[in-house]
Design a protein around this motif. Structure first.
Motif, PDB file in Angstrom:
ATOM      1  N   MET B 294       0.828  -1.212   0.000  1.00  0.00           N
ATOM      2  CA  MET B 294       0.000   0.000   0.000  1.00  0.00           C
ATOM      3  C   MET B 294       0.862   1.262   0.000  1.00  0.00           C
ATOM      4  N   LEU B 295       1.923   1.263   0.798  1.00  0.00           N
ATOM      5  CA  LEU B 295       2.783   2.455   0.853  1.00  0.00           C
ATOM      6  C   LEU B 295       3.473   2.689  -0.494  1.00  0.00           C
ATOM      7  N   THR B 296       3.924   1.611  -1.120  1.00  0.00           N
ATOM      8  CA  THR B 296       4.542   1.729  -2.448  1.00  0.00           C
ATOM      9  C   THR B 296       3.554   2.308  -3.452  1.00  0.00           C
ATOM     10  N   MET B 297       2.322   1.804  -3.402  1.00  0.00           N
ATOM     11  CA  MET B 297       1.317   2.259  -4.372  1.00  0.00           C
ATOM     12  C   MET B 297       0.889   3.703  -4.100  1.00  0.00           C
ATOM     13  N   LEU B 298       0.817   4.073  -2.811  1.00  0.00           N
ATOM     14  CA  LEU B 298       0.473   5.466  -2.496  1.00  0.00           C
ATOM     15  C   LEU B 298       1.440   6.418  -3.198  1.00  0.00           C
ATOM     16  N   GLN B 300       2.985   5.923  -5.854  1.00  0.00           N
ATOM     17  CA  GLN B 300       2.817   5.880  -7.317  1.00  0.00           C
ATOM     18  C   GLN B 300       1.555   6.582  -7.798  1.00  0.00           C
ATOM     19  N   VAL B 301       0.452   6.461  -7.040  1.00  0.00           N
ATOM     20  CA  VAL B 301      -0.840   6.866  -7.609  1.00  0.00           C
ATOM     21  C   VAL B 301      -1.400   8.183  -7.058  1.00  0.00           C
ATOM     22  N   MET B 302      -0.888   8.653  -5.947  1.00  0.00           N
ATOM     23  CA  MET B 302      -1.517   9.824  -5.330  1.00  0.00           C
ATOM     24  C   MET B 302      -1.001  11.115  -5.953  1.00  0.00           C
ATOM     25  N   PRO B 303      -1.841  12.138  -5.962  1.00  0.00           N
ATOM     26  CA  PRO B 303      -1.405  13.417  -6.518  1.00  0.00           C
ATOM     27  C   PRO B 303      -0.258  14.013  -5.696  1.00  0.00           C
ATOM     28  N   ALA B 304       0.546  14.819  -6.353  1.00  0.00           N
ATOM     29  CA  ALA B 304       1.664  15.469  -5.666  1.00  0.00           C
ATOM     30  C   ALA B 304       1.132  16.268  -4.474  1.00  0.00           C
ATOM     31  N   GLY B 305       1.864  16.228  -3.379  1.00  0.00           N
ATOM     32  CA  GLY B 305       1.435  16.966  -2.190  1.00  0.00           C
ATOM     33  C   GLY B 305       0.626  16.137  -1.219  1.00  0.00           C
ATOM     34  N   THR B 306       0.247  14.915  -1.622  1.00  0.00           N
ATOM     35  CA  THR B 306      -0.468  14.032  -0.699  1.00  0.00           C
ATOM     36  C   THR B 306       0.480  13.569   0.397  1.00  0.00           C
ATOM     37  N   ARG B 307      -0.028  13.508   1.637  1.00  0.00           N
ATOM     38  CA  ARG B 307       0.762  12.995   2.747  1.00  0.00           C
ATOM     39  C   ARG B 307       0.094  11.754   3.309  1.00  0.00           C
ATOM     40  N   TRP B 308       0.892  10.846   3.872  1.00  0.00           N
ATOM     41  CA  TRP B 308       0.311   9.682   4.533  1.00  0.00           C
ATOM     42  C   TRP B 308       1.212   9.221   5.670  1.00  0.00           C
ATOM     43  N   THR B 309       0.591   8.492   6.622  1.00  0.00           N
ATOM     44  CA  THR B 309       1.366   7.945   7.734  1.00  0.00           C
ATOM     45  C   THR B 309       2.089   6.678   7.283  1.00  0.00           C
ATOM     46  N   ALA B 334     -14.980   6.912  -6.267  1.00  0.00           N
ATOM     47  CA  ALA B 334     -14.211   5.712  -5.924  1.00  0.00           C
ATOM     48  C   ALA B 334     -15.084   4.462  -6.030  1.00  0.00           C
ATOM     49  N   LEU B 335     -16.294   4.554  -5.480  1.00  0.00           N
ATOM     50  CA  LEU B 335     -17.198   3.403  -5.554  1.00  0.00           C
ATOM     51  C   LEU B 335     -17.540   3.083  -7.006  1.00  0.00           C
ATOM     52  N   ARG B 374      -4.587   1.536  -7.732  1.00  0.00           N
ATOM     53  CA  ARG B 374      -4.647   2.140  -9.075  1.00  0.00           C
ATOM     54  C   ARG B 374      -6.021   2.769  -9.296  1.00  0.00           C
ATOM     55  N   ARG B 375      -7.057   2.006  -8.926  1.00  0.00           N
ATOM     56  CA  ARG B 375      -8.426   2.531  -9.082  1.00  0.00           C
ATOM     57  C   ARG B 375      -8.612   3.795  -8.244  1.00  0.00           C
ATOM     58  N   LEU B 376      -8.095   3.767  -7.014  1.00  0.00           N
ATOM     59  CA  LEU B 376      -8.264   4.922  -6.134  1.00  0.00           C
ATOM     60  C   LEU B 376      -7.547   6.147  -6.711  1.00  0.00           C
ATOM     61  N   GLY B 377      -6.330   5.922  -7.220  1.00  0.00           N
ATOM     62  CA  GLY B 377      -5.598   7.032  -7.840  1.00  0.00           C
ATOM     63  C   GLY B 377      -6.380   7.626  -9.001  1.00  0.00           C
ATOM     64  N   THR B 378      -6.966   6.769  -9.806  1.00  0.00           N
ATOM     65  CA  THR B 378      -7.771   7.242 -10.942  1.00  0.00           C
ATOM     66  C   THR B 378      -8.964   8.053 -10.458  1.00  0.00           C
ATOM     67  N   ALA B 379      -9.660   7.521  -9.446  1.00  0.00           N
ATOM     68  CA  ALA B 379     -10.849   8.214  -8.929  1.00  0.00           C
ATOM     69  C   ALA B 379     -10.477   9.583  -8.365  1.00  0.00           C
ATOM     70  N   ILE B 380      -9.350   9.660  -7.679  1.00  0.00           N
ATOM     71  CA  ILE B 380      -8.970  10.927  -7.046  1.00  0.00           C
ATOM     72  C   ILE B 380      -8.476  11.939  -8.086  1.00  0.00           C
TER      73      ILE B 380
END
Lengths: 383, 383
Positions: B294-298, B300-309, B334-335, B374-380
């Motif tokens: 999940m961390l690797t994919m975050l 790859q797919v999240m927009p620039a500036g996204t933060r995560w724990t 997303a759904l 991947r789907r979540l990145g697309t939706a966002i």
């Protein structure tokens, strides 16, 4: 149980007493336990083994919906319907025993200071539960519609708690005409009725009476597997009138998310694959004989002037000694004679009759009842 | 949940959402469920079969003491002791899941209007539970002792609720020095700490931290079998400081008399006969890989500036989108892409950061996580 009320709330005297009576030589009429030798151990073992085998096994170990197992709700609804209370699965919420149902009802309906009307004497864990919710408890004579009407008008209770069939602790049953009158009064005054029915299937004499809930949407009906199946699974069901259902589900979610998935699945399997009516028939035959033995012995061993109820079903006989007796003072003598009972005062919300005591006849064999009642007679007449 | 507050209490958004995501094509990061394919089904079936065989079987179907199964309390106490929290069986109360422990604590400690301090964001069912008890909820930054001291002095909370290890929803862990500082503040100000520890054994990196309860009698420690065993059994334990124990037992008695006898006996048998450490080791290995995916994919797919724990353990990653985002508005997209998450606002007692969302990595395989992210990145990015 907010902190300023902690001091006023005590542990159940019955449960504290049970701890003292856990000696093998004691014949205990104190508990309200079903007879363990009549549990269908093989049936339950088969049910747990079945639901933990095959492709659905993993689902039965996982989190589950708050409302309960769909199949168990269907089967419980069918059983209520067969007993004269037409019910759909959607009307039922599975609870962690019907004790939990009382707490959910208190959470959904009672503000601190709300009034709860109860029969006197009544089930003491209900008294505790409503007391912990901060309710003011008002006794009412359910068998007297005029008295009920007066309490409803004067005290404006939020709910009336009843065990209308084979009550704990008295064994009494509210007749059909009284049921109709109370339901009519509850509707007129806007009072909720909680119809607690754990014993209704344990009838030894007479005809089945229709539950109060069949006649009104003001009645919350509580059922349980504890007396006809096994209490250790902690499984009950609450038939909720529609306006209360959502609030009760939210309260259940906060209480424990949901009842044990595997226990619910095992119970659904058990109900679907077992002839429960035949099993209940065996319980009735055994308990009827135990009740009869106890009533026979009461007539032999009790002092003149003693009164007792003659229950049509359930688990309890309620005894009132003659004169100004105090059964709590007699209990140590009874324990010294290796027999136990529950002094009646704990079952009263107010003004207890201290000459009363509760005897349970379900957990002892007829031979034990005969011997235990002899001991009790000796303890009472000697004291 | 008195009636005037009914309107303010809503069903858990996570559970309502789960109902919507129960389509097989959905990859759900929404639930907080353990991976069912890792349940030890054979071990649990053997445990239930064993406790329902032999001479003790009938006892395992009967009513039982409120405090819980003696053997299970011994085994849970030994496990806590082994994790740096010296515990005797007598200090533990078995609960119907640790959700019930929260309700018991609320019943024993909270008057309407009492103040409860919570981390922000925090476990939403705890917010619901304290809200239903009529408490006023005050957010606090547990990682900042000066801020905690200020809230303790200003708001005089009755209790502080913490998930100090791999928190829900953030995955964060409170460091050892912060634990010591908070315990010291709680003792000085007379505040009870509730240390909710369902995830503590699911560590994927770093060294075990001693529970807060080891340092103070002001800490109520909650443990659970749900994440290391099976949540369907609804089994937890509450380690109660002595002055609270009697009140918690009375509250438990009113709540459900006791937790399922057969489930407790099966769990005791399971703990006594299984190498739970080895099982937890398998969970850790699988969940570590899922977290890493999940961390690797975050990245790859999240927009620039996204933060995560970057959690050291547990089940959750907490994501904050850049800019003035509203994740609740993104959820329908997303759904539509067959992926689910929980919008973060529900986890806040006040002033929610609507750009946040919670992802659970435990219930999906690495392959599902890769595809779902991947789907979540697309939706966002499309939304």
């Amino acid at each position: 149980m907010p902190r300023q009320r902690l001091a006023a709330v005590t542990s159940s005297p019955v449960r504290d007493l049970l701890a003292l009576t856990d000696r093998p030589e004691i014949i205990s009429f104190a508990g309200g336990l079903p007879a363990p030798e009549l549990f269908d151990v093989n049936g339950w073992r088969a049910a747990f083994t079945a639901v933990l085998s095959g492709p659905a096994a993993r689902r039965h170990l996982q989190y589950a919906p708050t409302e309960g197992d769909a199949r168990l709700r269907e089967l419980a609804a069918a059983r209520l319907t067969g007993r004269g209370l037409p019910t759909t699965a959607g009307q039922l919420l599975i609870t962690t025993g019907s004790q939990q149902a009382l707490t959910l009802v208190a959470a959904a309906l009672l503000d601190p200071g709300a009034v709860v009307a109860v029969e006197q004497p009544t089930y003491l864990a209900a008294l505790q539960c409503f007391g912990m919710a901060g309710a003011r408890i008002v006794p009412v004579t359910a068998d007297d519609p005029a008295a009920v009407a007066e309490v409803f008008a004067r005290d404006r209770p939020r709910l009336l708690y009843l065990v209308p069939t084979f009550a704990n602790p008295t064994g009494r049953t509210l007749p059909a005409d009284r049921r109709a009158a109370i339901v009519e009064l509850a509707e007129r005054h806007g009072v909720w009725i909680v119809e607690d029915d754990p014993y209704g299937e344990l009838r030894y004499r007479g005809e089945h009476l229709t539950p109060l809930a069949a006649g009104s949407d003001r009645v919350i009906h509580l059922g349980s597997l504890s007396k006809i199946g096994a209490p250790g699974l902690r499984l009950g069901w609450l038939r909720a009138p529609e306006p209360l259902r959502a609030a009760l589900i939210v309260a259940k979610q906060a209480a424990d998310l949901h009842t044990s998935t595997v226990d619910q699945a095992a119970a659904a399997h058990y109900l679907a694959t077992t002839d429960l009516d035949a099993h209940v028939g065996r319980l009735r035959a055994a308990y009827r004989q135990r009740r009869d033995t106890m009533l026979t012995m009461l007539a032999q061993v009790m002092p003149a002037g003693t009164r007792w109820t003659d229950p049509d079903g359930g688990m309890f006989v309620w005894v009132t000694l003659p004169g100004p007796a105090d059964t709590a003072a007699i209990l140590p003598a009874a324990l010294a004679h290796d027999v136990a009972f529950v002094p009646g005062a704990a079952f009263y919300a107010a003004d207890p009759d201290r000459a009363t005591l509760r005897l349970s006849f379900t957990t002892s064999t007829p031979e034990q009842i005969t011997e235990g009642m002899r001991r009790l007679g000796t303890a009472i007449t000697a004291g």
